[in-house]
Structures are given as structure tokens and as C-alpha cells.
Motif scaffolding. Structure first.
Motif, PDB file in Angstrom:
ATOM      1  N   GLN A   1      -7.486   3.044  22.750  1.00 37.76           N
ATOM      2  CA  GLN A   1      -6.447   2.920  21.594  1.00 37.76           C
ATOM      3  C   GLN A   1      -7.009   2.689  20.163  1.00 37.76           C
ATOM      4  O   GLN A   1      -6.696   3.124  19.175  1.00 37.76           O
ATOM      5  CB  GLN A   1      -5.216   2.043  22.014  1.00 37.76           C
ATOM      6  CG  GLN A   1      -4.175   1.896  20.947  1.00 37.76           C
ATOM      7  CD  GLN A   1      -3.331   0.891  21.216  1.00 37.76           C
ATOM      8  OE1 GLN A   1      -3.048   0.331  22.308  1.00 37.76           O
ATOM      9  NE2 GLN A   1      -2.081   0.687  20.444  1.00 37.76           N
ATOM     10  N   GLU A   2      -7.986   1.632  20.185  1.00 38.07           N
ATOM     11  CA  GLU A   2      -8.473   1.197  19.182  1.00 38.07           C
ATOM     12  C   GLU A   2      -9.565   2.183  18.548  1.00 38.07           C
ATOM     13  O   GLU A   2      -9.718   2.315  17.297  1.00 38.07           O
ATOM     14  CB  GLU A   2      -9.481   0.014  19.468  1.00 38.07           C
ATOM     15  CG  GLU A   2     -10.269  -0.607  18.238  1.00 38.07           C
ATOM     16  CD  GLU A   2      -9.140  -1.392  17.166  1.00 38.07           C
ATOM     17  OE1 GLU A   2      -9.704  -1.619  16.116  1.00 38.07           O
ATOM     18  OE2 GLU A   2      -8.163  -1.687  17.574  1.00 38.07           O
TER      19      GLU A   2
ATOM     20  N   GLU B   1      -7.077   4.944  16.797  1.00 31.90           N
ATOM     21  CA  GLU B   1      -6.666   4.106  15.512  1.00 31.90           C
ATOM     22  C   GLU B   1      -7.506   4.155  14.138  1.00 31.90           C
ATOM     23  O   GLU B   1      -7.296   4.482  13.384  1.00 31.90           O
ATOM     24  CB  GLU B   1      -6.016   2.430  15.688  1.00 31.90           C
ATOM     25  CG  GLU B   1      -4.875   2.664  16.579  1.00 31.90           C
ATOM     26  CD  GLU B   1      -4.425   1.235  16.875  1.00 31.90           C
ATOM     27  OE1 GLU B   1      -5.012   0.231  16.467  1.00 31.90           O
ATOM     28  OE2 GLU B   1      -3.412   1.247  17.550  1.00 31.90           O
ATOM     29  N   ARG B   2      -8.833   3.833  14.805  1.00 28.51           N
ATOM     30  CA  ARG B   2      -9.866   3.777  13.859  1.00 28.51           C
ATOM     31  C   ARG B   2     -10.215   5.088  13.322  1.00 28.51           C
ATOM     32  O   ARG B   2     -10.527   5.615  12.156  1.00 28.51           O
ATOM     33  CB  ARG B   2     -11.061   2.982  14.176  1.00 28.51           C
ATOM     34  CG  ARG B   2     -10.960   1.541  14.485  1.00 28.51           C
ATOM     35  CD  ARG B   2     -12.233   0.993  15.222  1.00 28.51           C
ATOM     36  NE  ARG B   2     -11.892  -0.401  15.067  1.00 28.51           N
ATOM     37  CZ  ARG B   2     -12.285  -1.374  14.194  1.00 28.51           C
ATOM     38  NH1 ARG B   2     -13.145  -0.885  13.207  1.00 28.51           N
ATOM     39  NH2 ARG B   2     -12.181  -2.581  14.415  1.00 28.51           N
TER      40      ARG B   2
ATOM     41  N   VAL C   1     -16.814   1.679  19.321  1.00 24.54           N
ATOM     42  CA  VAL C   1     -15.726   0.703  19.983  1.00 24.54           C
ATOM     43  C   VAL C   1     -16.095   0.420  21.343  1.00 24.54           C
ATOM     44  O   VAL C   1     -16.348   1.359  22.040  1.00 24.54           O
ATOM     45  CB  VAL C   1     -14.468   1.139  19.728  1.00 24.54           C
ATOM     46  CG1 VAL C   1     -13.483   0.300  20.484  1.00 24.54           C
ATOM     47  CG2 VAL C   1     -14.093   1.348  18.281  1.00 24.54           C
TER      48      VAL C   1
ATOM     49  N   VAL D   1     -13.661  -5.024  21.517  1.00 24.76           N
ATOM     50  CA  VAL D   1     -12.287  -5.320  21.977  1.00 24.76           C
ATOM     51  C   VAL D   1     -12.037  -6.070  22.986  1.00 24.76           C
ATOM     52  O   VAL D   1     -12.737  -6.131  24.094  1.00 24.76           O
ATOM     53  CB  VAL D   1     -11.582  -3.740  22.694  1.00 24.76           C
ATOM     54  CG1 VAL D   1     -10.118  -3.828  23.037  1.00 24.76           C
ATOM     55  CG2 VAL D   1     -11.664  -2.624  21.345  1.00 24.76           C
TER      56      VAL D   1
END
Length: 174
Positions: free
Chosen positions: A28-29, A32-33, A113, A145
């Protein structure tokens, strides 16, 4: 339309066996990035599972097949998936060389990430403590994360899910 990696990418690296809640938080991170940058979200993963190469006598029980993992990644928004053959040569590759050749060279990474407990490269030489300095030196951003806790407050992990399954504790595994 398939977007080019020439403008850069946001990348994550790992086995992602099971694509459990912790993996989903990382993905998800990444997504989004990638949306904020307007670049592809990329997952770099391995086949066979690194555990089967690093400890062949103690074969790692798989939580998902390779095809299931690919489907789950796509459902979560990963635009590009790079599946590397994990063998002794890849296991011996120093982290900085892996980053330079694969993540920067082949993937055009601008951001990486990872989960807080993840490491990669020979001897897990790249992790949440070493990557920020490597990123600064090599020109990419690093986001870490935090672990996702389960109902007991422990971090969700593939290892803990495998242990629960081996003990026949399906509720705990779920």
C-alpha cells in the motif's frame, strides 16, 4: 498503457510469501508513493523461495504459489513485477551491487519501501538501519513501514503464520 520506468519507480523487495497484512501495508505504501510521483509501483520478488536455497535441508513451506503471489500483487496495485531466479549466485550478491544493478539499473528506482524487519543482499546487508545511508549515497529515498500487529500485539509474519499452520492453529494463522 504500460508506463516507462524512465521517469523512475517506487520499489519494494522481498519474498512476499502469503502477501499477509504486513506485506499488504508495505505494498500500500509503495502504491501510494508511486501515485504521488506519477510512476509505476514495482515489486521485486524471488522464485524459488530464498529459504529453499539458503537452507535446502529445511525446505520452507509455501503459503502461496508463485501464481497466487503474482495475482495478489496485481490486485493490490503493483504495476510491474520483477521475478528473479533465486540461486547461490544471487544469494552471494552484495546488497550494494544488487541495489545498483537490479533496483537502480533495471528498475529505475527512485524510492525503496521495505518492512522494518526486512533485509536483503548477501548476509541481509541491506536493512532498515543501513538503507537510509545507502540511499543518500546512491540517490534514492527509503521508507520503512512499521510492523502490523495481530490481535495479540505481535507482528504479523510469514514465519508466525507457518508456525501456526504447522501446529494446526488455523484461527491464529488467519
Amino acid at each position: 498503457r504500460v508506463r516507462s520506468v524512465a521517469e523512475g519507480t517506487v520499489v519494494t523487495v522481498g519474498s512476499f510469501d502469503g502477501v499477509h497484512l504486513g506485506h499488504q501495508a508495505v505494498v500500500q505504501e509503495v502504491c501510494e508513493r508511486a501515485v504521488r510521483r506519477g510512476v509505476p509501483a514495482v515489486m521485486v520478488t524471488f522464485e524459488p523461495h530464498p529459504g529453499s536455497v539458503l537452507a535446502p535441508g529445511a525446505a520452507t513451506a509455501r503459503l502461496t504459489t508463485a501464481v497466487e503471489r503474482l495475482e495478489l500483487a496485481a490486485e493490490l496495485g503493483i504495476e510491474r513485477l520483477v521475478v528473479l531466479r533465486f540461486d547461490a549466485a544471487l544469494a552471494a550478491l552484495p546488497a550494494e551491487r544488487f541495489i545498483t544493478e537490479v533496483l537502480l539499473g533495471r528498475c529505475g528506482m527512485k524510492e525503496l519501501v521495505i518492512g522494518a524487519d526486512h533485509g536483503f543482499g548477501r548476509g541481509r546487508g541491506a536493512d532498515s538501519t543501513t538503507l537510509p545511508a545507502l540511499g543518500e549515497r546512491l540517490g534514492f529515498a527509503v521508507a520503512v513501514v512499521d510492523p502490523v500487529p495481530d490481535a495479540t500485539g505481535q507482528a504479523v509474519s510469514s514465519t508466525r503464520i507457518r508456525e501456526a499452520l504447522a501446529a494446526g492453529e488455523l484461527g491464529r494463522a488467519a
